[in-house]
Enzyme design. Structure first.
Site, mmCIF file in Angstrom:
data_model
loop_
_atom_site.group_PDB
_atom_site.id
_atom_site.type_symbol
_atom_site.label_atom_id
_atom_site.label_comp_id
_atom_site.label_asym_id
_atom_site.label_seq_id
_atom_site.Cartn_x
_atom_site.Cartn_y
_atom_site.Cartn_z
ATOM 1 N N LYS A 198 -0.681 2.159 -28.682
ATOM 2 C CA LYS A 198 -1.165 1.154 -27.728
ATOM 3 C C LYS A 198 -2.542 1.560 -27.202
ATOM 4 O O LYS A 198 -2.910 2.738 -27.208
ATOM 5 C CB LYS A 198 -0.179 0.980 -26.569
ATOM 6 C CG LYS A 198 -0.131 2.166 -25.577
ATOM 7 C CD LYS A 198 -0.998 1.907 -24.363
ATOM 8 C CE LYS A 198 -1.172 2.964 -23.345
ATOM 9 N NZ LYS A 198 -1.546 4.271 -23.416
ATOM 10 N N ASP A 204 5.806 5.183 -20.632
ATOM 11 C CA ASP A 204 5.121 4.452 -21.703
ATOM 12 C C ASP A 204 6.075 3.979 -22.791
ATOM 13 O O ASP A 204 5.761 3.047 -23.538
ATOM 14 C CB ASP A 204 4.055 5.335 -22.359
ATOM 15 C CG ASP A 204 2.782 5.370 -21.549
ATOM 16 O OD1 ASP A 204 2.719 4.685 -20.514
ATOM 17 O OD2 ASP A 204 1.846 6.085 -21.960
#
Ligand code: C5P
Length: 293
Positions: free
Chosen positions: A13, A140
């Site tokens: 990401k 995350d």
């Protein structure tokens, strides 16, 4: 149990924006981040057979095998939320995502393990329990489990859907240093944050589907919290990406990876080719959409 094995792609990401709002009483920080998954990925092979126990190995000698690997933790958390532990799990990860880069590589692997295990069992675990398992592994990992374009608030684990990032090419470069997450959070507490991202403007630009307006709003408050020499290295990469035609550039997460967003694939390819000669960790990638499980 019949032995089974699946291969799941674990997507990295980037942070289109990253803002730190305040320090919380629990020592963490309230965040306001716009996150985007990309097709730069690790290959995570998960195998199950009769027995018990978990093993996790990677193709990078400097990464931990076994218990200290987030992928291992994910298998353990999966067993906890599913109530199933009467099988043996073997995890084999082919890493491409650089570590300690702000690209959530370890969390992506953990999310991939949850998806893999859930796809192989006869009684799949409800989505909410999988998210709980992801959160237990790391903040995350929740985003990595969902992917796509998301606003992340709270400590980074409270997600809401945003309009997708328009089609584009993204060049990611990790310089020759890694950032320490706890240290950069300490650093951000010690100096007032002078400039914040235009998060509302970013969300509106995504809604309009304007890549140019998105790209010019990419901004990460951690860049200004880096020590001067590291900050210079980040700025050098940003300037290089801009010189090849990037519409917007920023550091991702707590660093040290930097990305540039391109609308033209020939310009992105040229940046990747030329900068790949100077920087070992250089990747040409593109955004990916959320996957529903
Ligand atoms: O989530 P992760 O374990 O990578 O976080 C590492 C450290 O970063 C935490 O121990 C904490 O010091 C800091 N952190 C924070 N606020 C957040 C996320 C992380 O202060 N929202």
């Amino acid at each position: 149990m019949k032995a089974k094995s699946v291969l799941v792609k674990a997507n990295a990401k980037i942070n289109l924006t990253l803002d730190v709002l305040r320090k919380r009483p629990d020592g963490y920080h309230d965040m306001y981040m716009i996150m985007q998954s990309v097709d730069l990925c690790d290959d995570v092979r998960v195998s199950i057979r009769d027995g018990s126990g978990i093993t996790a190995v990677t193709n990078r000698s400097y990464l931990p095998n076994g218990e200290d690997n987030l992928a291992y933790k994910a298998a353990r958390e999966f067993m906890a939320v599913s109530g199933m532990s009467d099988f043996r799990v073997a995890i084999d990860i082919r890493k491409r995502i650089p570590a300690s880069a702000g690209l959530s590589g370890g969390s992506a692997d953990a999310a991939a393990v949850l998806k893999a295990l859930n796809s192989m069992l006869n009684r799949p675990v409800p989505y909410s329990k999988l998210l709980k398992a992801a959160e237990s592994v790391g903040l995350d990992a929740v985003f990595c489990f969902e992917g796509g374009t998301k606003l992340a608030t709270g400590r980074g684990e409270v997600l809401s859907d945003l309009s997708p990032l328009p089609e584009c090419q993204i060049v990611i470069i990790k310089p020759d240093f890694s950032a320490s997450t706890p240290r950069i959070f300490e650093q951000i507490d010690s100096v007032p944050i002078k400039q914040h991202p235009d998060s509302a403007g970013m969300i509106a630009a995504l809604e309009r589907g304007s890549l140019t307006d998105v790209a010019r709003r990419c901004f990460n408050v951690f860049e200004n919290a880096l020590p001067p020499r590291k900050r210079e290295k980040i700025f050098d990469i940003k300037n290089a990406l801009l010189s090849y035609g990037a519409l917007g550039v920023s550091m991702s997460g707590t660093g040290s990876a930097v990305y540039g967003i391109f609308d033209k694939s020939d310009k992105a390819a040229e940046a990747y080719r030329k900068l790949g000669k100077k920087y070992e960790d250089c990747f040409l990638t593109k955004p990916t959409n959320a996957t529903r499980h």
